[in-house]
Design a protein around this motif. Structure first.
Motif, PDB file in Angstrom:
ATOM      1  N   TYR A 171      -3.727  24.373 -21.372  1.00  0.00           N
ATOM      2  CA  TYR A 171      -2.917  23.904 -22.498  1.00  0.00           C
ATOM      3  C   TYR A 171      -1.613  23.296 -21.997  1.00  0.00           C
ATOM      4  CZ  TYR A 171      -0.042  23.894 -26.688  1.00  0.00           C
ATOM      5  OH  TYR A 171       0.782  23.512 -27.706  1.00  0.00           O
ATOM      6  N   ASN A 172      -0.993  23.944 -21.010  1.00  0.00           N
ATOM      7  CA  ASN A 172       0.256  23.402 -20.468  1.00  0.00           C
ATOM      8  C   ASN A 172       0.045  22.053 -19.810  1.00  0.00           C
ATOM      9  OD1 ASN A 172       1.778  25.618 -21.274  1.00  0.00           O
ATOM     10  ND2 ASN A 172       1.446  26.734 -19.359  1.00  0.00           N
ATOM     11  N   THR A 173      -1.170  21.829 -19.304  1.00  0.00           N
ATOM     12  CA  THR A 173      -1.469  20.563 -18.626  1.00  0.00           C
ATOM     13  C   THR A 173      -1.902  19.480 -19.603  1.00  0.00           C
ATOM     14  OG1 THR A 173      -2.149  21.781 -16.652  1.00  0.00           O
ATOM     15  CG2 THR A 173      -2.851  19.480 -16.824  1.00  0.00           C
ATOM     16  N   THR A 174      -2.770  19.846 -20.535  1.00  0.00           N
ATOM     17  CA  THR A 174      -3.387  18.853 -21.424  1.00  0.00           C
ATOM     18  C   THR A 174      -2.833  18.862 -22.838  1.00  0.00           C
ATOM     19  OG1 THR A 174      -5.149  20.374 -22.114  1.00  0.00           O
ATOM     20  CG2 THR A 174      -5.518  19.092 -20.108  1.00  0.00           C
ATOM     21  N   GLY A 175      -2.175  19.968 -23.239  1.00  0.00           N
ATOM     22  CA  GLY A 175      -1.696  20.065 -24.604  1.00  0.00           C
ATOM     23  C   GLY A 175      -2.777  20.377 -25.616  1.00  0.00           C
ATOM     24  N   SER A 176      -3.936  20.862 -25.144  1.00  0.00           N
ATOM     25  CA  SER A 176      -5.052  21.128 -26.047  1.00  0.00           C
ATOM     26  C   SER A 176      -5.720  22.445 -25.686  1.00  0.00           C
ATOM     27  CB  SER A 176      -6.085  19.996 -25.963  1.00  0.00           C
ATOM     28  OG  SER A 176      -7.259  20.312 -26.690  1.00  0.00           O
ATOM     29  N   TRP A 177      -6.178  23.168 -26.738  1.00  0.00           N
ATOM     30  CA  TRP A 177      -6.948  24.394 -26.557  1.00  0.00           C
ATOM     31  C   TRP A 177      -8.447  24.138 -26.667  1.00  0.00           C
ATOM     32  CZ3 TRP A 177      -4.140  28.349 -24.888  1.00  0.00           C
ATOM     33  CH2 TRP A 177      -2.791  28.446 -25.260  1.00  0.00           C
ATOM     34  N   ALA A 178      -8.851  22.887 -26.765  1.00  0.00           N
ATOM     35  CA  ALA A 178     -10.241  22.558 -27.071  1.00  0.00           C
ATOM     36  C   ALA A 178     -11.196  23.065 -25.996  1.00  0.00           C
ATOM     37  CB  ALA A 178     -10.405  21.062 -27.235  1.00  0.00           C
ATOM     38  N   PHE A 179     -12.347  23.561 -26.454  1.00  0.00           N
ATOM     39  CA  PHE A 179     -13.417  23.983 -25.559  1.00  0.00           C
ATOM     40  C   PHE A 179     -14.535  22.943 -25.630  1.00  0.00           C
ATOM     41  CE2 PHE A 179     -16.911  27.302 -24.635  1.00  0.00           C
ATOM     42  CZ  PHE A 179     -16.854  27.033 -23.287  1.00  0.00           C
ATOM     43  N   GLY A 180     -14.193  21.688 -25.351  1.00  0.00           N
ATOM     44  CA  GLY A 180     -15.168  20.610 -25.410  1.00  0.00           C
ATOM     45  C   GLY A 180     -15.337  20.120 -26.828  1.00  0.00           C
ATOM     46  N   GLY A 181     -15.618  18.847 -26.964  1.00  0.00           N
ATOM     47  CA  GLY A 181     -15.893  18.284 -28.278  1.00  0.00           C
ATOM     48  C   GLY A 181     -17.336  18.511 -28.672  1.00  0.00           C
ATOM     49  N   VAL A 182     -17.708  18.005 -29.813  1.00  0.00           N
ATOM     50  CA  VAL A 182     -19.075  18.145 -30.289  1.00  0.00           C
ATOM     51  C   VAL A 182     -20.001  17.398 -29.345  1.00  0.00           C
ATOM     52  CG1 VAL A 182     -20.674  17.661 -32.151  1.00  0.00           C
ATOM     53  CG2 VAL A 182     -18.357  18.402 -32.665  1.00  0.00           C
ATOM     54  N   GLY A 183     -20.892  18.118 -28.710  1.00  0.00           N
ATOM     55  CA  GLY A 183     -21.845  17.517 -27.786  1.00  0.00           C
ATOM     56  C   GLY A 183     -21.334  17.341 -26.379  1.00  0.00           C
ATOM     57  N   ASP A 184     -20.051  17.631 -26.131  1.00  0.00           N
ATOM     58  CA  ASP A 184     -19.505  17.470 -24.791  1.00  0.00           C
ATOM     59  C   ASP A 184     -19.885  18.656 -23.909  1.00  0.00           C
ATOM     60  OD1 ASP A 184     -18.363  15.158 -25.585  1.00  0.00           O
ATOM     61  OD2 ASP A 184     -16.354  15.981 -25.880  1.00  0.00           O
ATOM     62  N   VAL A 185     -20.230  18.373 -22.673  1.00  0.00           N
ATOM     63  CA  VAL A 185     -20.465  19.419 -21.678  1.00  0.00           C
ATOM     64  C   VAL A 185     -19.780  18.993 -20.386  1.00  0.00           C
ATOM     65  CG1 VAL A 185     -22.662  20.194 -22.651  1.00  0.00           C
ATOM     66  CG2 VAL A 185     -22.651  18.356 -20.964  1.00  0.00           C
ATOM     67  N   GLY A 186     -19.523  19.976 -19.514  1.00  0.00           N
ATOM     68  CA  GLY A 186     -18.910  19.673 -18.226  1.00  0.00           C
ATOM     69  C   GLY A 186     -17.505  19.130 -18.353  1.00  0.00           C
ATOM     70  N   VAL A 187     -16.655  19.775 -19.169  1.00  0.00           N
ATOM     71  CA  VAL A 187     -15.339  19.225 -19.461  1.00  0.00           C
ATOM     72  C   VAL A 187     -14.237  19.792 -18.576  1.00  0.00           C
ATOM     73  CG1 VAL A 187     -15.893  18.706 -21.858  1.00  0.00           C
ATOM     74  CG2 VAL A 187     -15.055  20.966 -21.274  1.00  0.00           C
ATOM     75  N   PHE A 188     -14.524  20.815 -17.784  1.00  0.00           N
ATOM     76  CA  PHE A 188     -13.513  21.424 -16.937  1.00  0.00           C
ATOM     77  C   PHE A 188     -13.837  21.176 -15.469  1.00  0.00           C
ATOM     78  CE2 PHE A 188     -13.605  24.474 -20.646  1.00  0.00           C
ATOM     79  CZ  PHE A 188     -12.484  23.935 -21.252  1.00  0.00           C
ATOM     80  N   SER A 189     -12.812  21.290 -14.645  1.00  0.00           N
ATOM     81  CA  SER A 189     -12.970  21.080 -13.210  1.00  0.00           C
ATOM     82  C   SER A 189     -12.421  22.279 -12.463  1.00  0.00           C
ATOM     83  CB  SER A 189     -12.239  19.809 -12.769  1.00  0.00           C
ATOM     84  OG  SER A 189     -12.218  19.704 -11.355  1.00  0.00           O
ATOM     85  N   ILE A 190     -13.124  22.680 -11.431  1.00  0.00           N
ATOM     86  CA  ILE A 190     -12.640  23.793 -10.610  1.00  0.00           C
ATOM     87  C   ILE A 190     -11.538  23.342  -9.657  1.00  0.00           C
ATOM     88  CG2 ILE A 190     -14.805  25.055 -10.724  1.00  0.00           C
ATOM     89  CD1 ILE A 190     -15.479  24.036  -7.943  1.00  0.00           C
ATOM     90  N   ASP A 191     -11.201  22.063  -9.660  1.00  0.00           N
ATOM     91  CA  ASP A 191     -10.133  21.561  -8.802  1.00  0.00           C
ATOM     92  C   ASP A 191      -8.753  21.819  -9.396  1.00  0.00           C
ATOM     93  OD1 ASP A 191     -11.981  20.601  -6.970  1.00  0.00           O
ATOM     94  OD2 ASP A 191     -12.160  18.667  -7.981  1.00  0.00           O
ATOM     95  N   THR A 192      -8.695  22.239 -10.647  1.00  0.00           N
ATOM     96  CA  THR A 192      -7.416  22.565 -11.275  1.00  0.00           C
ATOM     97  C   THR A 192      -7.268  24.083 -11.352  1.00  0.00           C
ATOM     98  OG1 THR A 192      -8.345  22.573 -13.511  1.00  0.00           O
ATOM     99  CG2 THR A 192      -7.559  20.469 -12.643  1.00  0.00           C
ATOM    100  N   PRO A 193      -6.043  24.610 -11.293  1.00  0.00           N
ATOM    101  CA  PRO A 193      -5.861  26.078 -11.368  1.00  0.00           C
ATOM    102  C   PRO A 193      -6.438  26.669 -12.656  1.00  0.00           C
ATOM    103  CG  PRO A 193      -3.853  25.026 -10.592  1.00  0.00           C
ATOM    104  CD  PRO A 193      -4.772  23.920 -11.028  1.00  0.00           C
TER     105      PRO A 193
END
Length: 577
Positions: A171-193
């Motif tokens: 949230y501090n990075t993106t300003g959003s609490w979203a857990f992916g949009g409708v139909g979205d998958v693979g939205v997070f990266s392990i390269d970020t803390p």
């Protein structure tokens, strides 16, 4: 009528039923809630016409999406509802005021997490699954169960803390609490803390290697019905979270491959058959994790299909062992055998579950596992594919053969018991029917998957190849048993990597505490001795017989006065210069 309930999350009636069951004193009223509330959840799911975000709640400046429906959440939501319904039937005979509400709230929390559209809602239900499920372990009311439940709770809460920490960082990075949009998958990266914290949170509940021991520690210590409920939700919820958040993360291919292979060796030597099923659960999760790592549409369909059928056939196997535990009082292989005479229907249902998990043609495991194996091979991951093939043979050995053989055949344990209660048989019968129906009418399963499926599992090459693999595993088991090379079933404890904290870390902690106690004792003695010395010195100076009370010759006093004056002059000279 349906418009009145539109937008209500299917989790709501199940959670409310669980809260109501807490205060209801009537046994059958609670059981009715356990059966009807999943049907109410199914009704709410079916009346939702299309994908979208529903049930948005505004609170404290935040927007909570309590009901996000799309192709991937629909699959998990439906199978969670089926599992909750079967669990309600299976537990109908049990008169336990702790297990009934716990099972309902746990199932509802799992549904709430699946339909959560944001990370804060996901966190709330994530933690609710942890808090509610421990009572299924405590309900056995044994000392070892309480200790295992507390360890299970600690690990589960740690997972939630990591989830919340990752959500805040994102949230501090993106300003959003979203857990992916409708139909979205693979939205997070392990390269970020933040993404890495979420990855670890999901990995703990998914029982990644070295993070898996809570599963084998807790599930076998739950009640006969509690283990059935536990097998359905926690780990498959983690699979769902990985599929939505980390699809295509390549490291998952290798994590999944390792997960499929290492439990085979422990399951071969384990004596407790419910613990064998817990290791088998690790094995099956590995196929799903590997498919998520591949991340193609075929692979994600494979993960979803495998999760769907796995919840059913693994629940069926835990049901059969729960029936054995109820009638015999143990699931130790060394104490069982010959139960096919007393429990013939339970024997048949166990063999159906074993055939399904082993991926025999015409059973549900065959049409689901085929998607994953084909997807891994299609993307040219040859080494992971070979590991998965080896693990497939291992599944047949420990779940398809060992469990039915040791429990119902093998040596005769001399137990003359009744068949399982009717409600248990009904639940096992329904699960067995689904194992066969989805294996034969695989189109019904494929139509539920997130992406369109153009795949034929019943090709000549696939059927023959799978049968060759299964027959080879059957031959290996028969050969080892015939020549007494198969590990004997012994009533001993098999330590996994939990040996590190059960023995090494425990011993180190005990040694450290002992050393601190000794150090504290030595320090106490030292301070006591110092105190005695100071008191003695003061006494010698100021007591009536002390030095200050004596007559001192004037010459000595003159010498001391001269010395003190000299010191004062030297100090004054140094500072003056």
């Amino acid at each position: 009528m349906s418009d009145l309930f539109m937008g209500i999350s299917p989790a709501i009636p199940v959670v409310l039923a669980g809260l109501l069951a807490v205060i209801l004193p009537w046994h059958y009223a609670r059981k009715v809630l356990m059966v009807l509330s999943p049907l109410a959840a199914l009704f709410l799911l079916l009346i939702t016409p299309q994908s979208g975000v529903y049930g948005v709640v505004e609170m404290a400046g935040l927007s909570f999406e309590t009901y996000r429906l799309d192709n991937i959440s629909r699959v998990w939501g439906l199978v969670f509802i089926i599992a909750a319904f079967l669990n309600g039937i299976y537990a109908w005979h049990e008169k336990d005021r702790m297990s009934d509400p716990s099972g309902l709230i746990y199932a509802g929390a799992g549904l709430g997490a699946v339909f959560a559209g944001d990370l804060l809602t996901l966190f709330f239900f994530w933690e609710l699954t942890a808090i509610s499920s421990i009572f299924l372990i405590f309900a056995s009311r044994k000392g070892e169960a309480y200790r295992a439940g507390l360890r299970y709770l600690a690990i589960s809460v740690l997972s939630g803390v990591l989830l919340l920490g990752g959500a805040v960082m994102l949230y501090n990075t993106t300003g959003s609490w979203a857990f992916g949009g409708v139909g979205d998958v693979g939205v997070f990266s392990i390269d970020t803390p933040g993404g890495m914290l979420l990855f670890l949170a999901f990995g703990i509940k998914c029982a990644f290697p070295l993070l898996h021991n809570w599963l084998q520690d807790a599930y076998p210590k739950a009640t006969a019905t509690g283990a059935v409920v536990l097998s359905a939700f926690t780990t498959k919820l983690a699979i769902y979270a990985l599929a939505r958040g980390f699809a295509g993360t390549e490291i998952l291919i290798w994590i999944g491959a390792i997960m499929t292979a290492f439990p085979v060796f422990f399951a071969v030597v384990e004596n407790d058959l419910r613990k064998v099923l817990a290791y088998s659960l690790n094995n099956q999760l590995g196929f799903m994790v590997c498919a998520i790592g591949v991340g193609s549409e075929l692979a994600l369909n494979g993960a979803a299909a495998h999760a769907f059928v796995h919840i059913i056939y693994k629940g069926l196997l835990f049901m059969t062992m729960g029936a054995v535990l109820m009638r015999v009082g143990t699931t130790k292989a060394s104490h069982l055998g010959g139960l096919y005479k007393s429990m013939p229907l339970t024997t048949v249902f166990c063999m159906i579950g074993g055939a399904a998990i082993s991926a025999f043609p015409l059973f549900s495991g065959f049409v689901a596992k085929a998607l994953t194996l084909s997807a891994v091979l299609h993307e040219h991951h040859y080494i992971p594919w070979l590991i998965l093939v080896f693990a497939s043979a291992g599944v047949l050995e420990h779940s398809g053969i060992k469990i039915p053989y040791c429990a119902f055949f093998g040596h005769d344990g001399g137990h003359k018991v009744k068949e399982a209660p009717f409600n248990m048989l009904l639940a096992m019968g329904l699960a067995s029917f689904l194992c066969l129906y989805l294996g034969i009418n695989y189109g019904a399963l494929y139509n539920l998957l997130p992406y369109a499926v153009e795949y034929q599992p019943y090709t000549y090459d696939h059927v023959v190849g799978q049968m060759q693999l299964l027959l080879a595993a059957l031959f290996a088991f028969t050969f080892l048993m015939r020549f007494k090379l198969y590990p004997a079933e012994k009533d001993i404890t098999i330590l996994d990597t939990d040996w590190i904290y059960r023995k090494v870390l425990d011993g180190a902690a005990r040694w450290s505490c002992a050393m601190l106690d000794r150090l504290g004792g030595a320090m106490d003695q030292g301070w006591a001795g110092l105190g005695r010395t100071i008191r003695k010195g003061l006494f010698n100076l100021f007591s009536p017989a002390g030095s200050f009370a004596r007559d001192v010759p004037s010459g000595i006093m003159a010498v001391w006065s001269t010395l003190l004056l000299a010191v004062v002059l030297i100090v004054a000279y140094i500072y003056a210069s």
